[in-house]
Design an enzyme around this catalytic site. Sequence first.
Site, short mmCIF file in Angstrom:
data_model
loop_
_atom_site.label_atom_id
_atom_site.label_comp_id
_atom_site.label_asym_id
_atom_site.label_seq_id
_atom_site.Cartn_x
_atom_site.Cartn_y
_atom_site.Cartn_z
CB ILE A 197 -0.97 0.00 1.21
CG1 ILE A 197 -2.04 1.09 1.06
CG2 ILE A 197 -0.22 0.11 2.53
CD1 ILE A 197 -3.21 0.92 2.01
CB CYS A 198 1.75 3.95 -1.77
SG CYS A 198 0.79 4.04 -3.29
CD GLN A 199 -1.07 10.66 0.05
OE1 GLN A 199 0.12 10.81 0.24
NE2 GLN A 199 -1.94 11.64 0.10
N GLY B 109 -1.87 4.44 -4.70
CA GLY B 109 -1.76 3.20 -5.46
C GLY B 109 -0.66 3.18 -6.49
CB THR C 14 -3.14 5.60 3.42
OG1 THR C 14 -2.40 6.59 2.70
CG2 THR C 14 -2.25 4.42 3.77
#
Length: 99
Positions: free
Chosen positions: A62-64, A66, A90
């Site tokens: 996961i990141c902010q 995608g 997120t």
Amino acid sequence: MIKEIHVSDLAGKLLKDDLNVIDVREADEYQTGHLPGALNLPLSQLANRYRELDKKDCYHIICQKGGRSAQACAFLDSKGYTVTNVAGGTKAWSDRLEM
């Protein structure tokens, strides 16, 4: 082909399964809030640290939003790891983030 799950679908899985979630945002971003139980392994360090991960395990990346997680998934997949990209990141997480 790399698997993908939307972050809203991941929320339900986290409640019933023990998942390995890797947050590939930078440390300062991670510290402002991350999914419960997620480990921080920034994309900028992934090429040097990916061997810390066990190839026997499956990882949800996961990141902010995608984008970085998709890059991390492509890299880890090329190294033989089993990964799932978390779409929405997120930013789309509806529950409370851990600090």
